[in-house]
Design a protein around this motif. Sequence first.
Motif, short mmCIF file in Angstrom:
data_model
loop_
_atom_site.label_atom_id
_atom_site.label_comp_id
_atom_site.label_asym_id
_atom_site.label_seq_id
_atom_site.Cartn_x
_atom_site.Cartn_y
_atom_site.Cartn_z
N ASP A 1 0.83 -1.20 0.00
CA ASP A 1 0.00 0.00 0.00
C ASP A 1 0.87 1.25 0.00
O ASP A 1 0.61 2.20 -0.74
N GLN A 2 1.89 1.25 0.83
CA GLN A 2 2.79 2.40 0.93
C GLN A 2 3.50 2.65 -0.40
O GLN A 2 3.57 3.78 -0.87
N PHE A 3 3.99 1.59 -1.01
CA PHE A 3 4.70 1.72 -2.28
C PHE A 3 3.79 2.29 -3.36
O PHE A 3 4.16 3.22 -4.08
N ILE A 4 2.60 1.73 -3.47
CA ILE A 4 1.68 2.20 -4.51
C ILE A 4 1.25 3.64 -4.24
O ILE A 4 1.18 4.46 -5.15
N MET A 5 1.01 3.97 -2.98
CA MET A 5 0.63 5.34 -2.63
C MET A 5 1.75 6.32 -3.03
O MET A 5 1.48 7.37 -3.60
N GLU A 6 2.97 5.95 -2.76
CA GLU A 6 4.10 6.81 -3.14
C GLU A 6 4.22 6.91 -4.66
O GLU A 6 4.52 7.98 -5.20
N PRO B 1 3.29 3.24 -13.15
CA PRO B 1 3.82 1.95 -13.60
C PRO B 1 3.46 0.76 -12.72
O PRO B 1 3.13 -0.31 -13.23
N SER B 2 3.51 0.94 -11.42
CA SER B 2 3.22 -0.20 -10.53
C SER B 2 1.77 -0.65 -10.69
O SER B 2 1.47 -1.84 -10.70
N VAL B 3 0.86 0.29 -10.85
CA VAL B 3 -0.55 -0.05 -11.02
C VAL B 3 -0.77 -0.72 -12.37
O VAL B 3 -1.51 -1.70 -12.47
N LYS B 4 -0.11 -0.22 -13.39
CA LYS B 4 -0.22 -0.84 -14.71
C LYS B 4 0.23 -2.30 -14.66
O LYS B 4 -0.42 -3.18 -15.22
N ARG B 5 1.37 -2.55 -13.99
CA ARG B 5 1.87 -3.93 -13.87
C ARG B 5 0.88 -4.81 -13.13
O ARG B 5 0.61 -5.93 -13.53
N VAL B 6 0.35 -4.29 -12.03
CA VAL B 6 -0.60 -5.07 -11.24
C VAL B 6 -1.85 -5.37 -12.06
O VAL B 6 -2.34 -6.50 -12.06
N MET B 7 -2.35 -4.38 -12.77
CA MET B 7 -3.56 -4.60 -13.57
C MET B 7 -3.30 -5.62 -14.68
O MET B 7 -4.14 -6.45 -14.98
N GLU B 8 -2.12 -5.54 -15.27
CA GLU B 8 -1.77 -6.47 -16.35
C GLU B 8 -1.64 -7.90 -15.82
O GLU B 8 -2.14 -8.84 -16.41
N LYS B 9 -0.96 -8.04 -14.70
CA LYS B 9 -0.66 -9.37 -14.17
C LYS B 9 -1.76 -9.94 -13.28
O LYS B 9 -1.89 -11.16 -13.16
#
Length: 118
Positions: free
Chosen positions: A6-11, A54-62
């Motif tokens: 959560d912290q990483f994605i928020m940042e 980028p992190s959200v894009k990767r999560v959505m893709e995977k």
Amino acid sequence: MMSQLDQFIMEDVARYCPREFVEYHKCVSSNRDDMEKCTFRQRDLSRCIQGKVPSVKRVMEKCGSLMQNYEKCVRENMDTRTVNNCVPLLEQMRSCASEHALQGTITRPINEMVKDED
């Protein structure tokens, strides 16, 4: 308590969508009694996140299919108040997100990276 994911994605969101992030949170702070006033800010932030983080894009893709399964479960169990049945799906989704969100990022503490530059 906020997890590392959560912290990483928020940042990441704050880094790639700073204006939308700040505007949404300012709106929420000013309109706690009527959150509908912030719907347009939430939409702006959501669009930015989906397009730029980028992190959200990767999560959505995977992990997109896991997310869809979880959302479907929540919708199907909302009326009967058995949403707890969806917790295993949520755990699978978070596990997948944790695995993929950090890919391609530097995960060493900043003070260790500074030492490398000396």
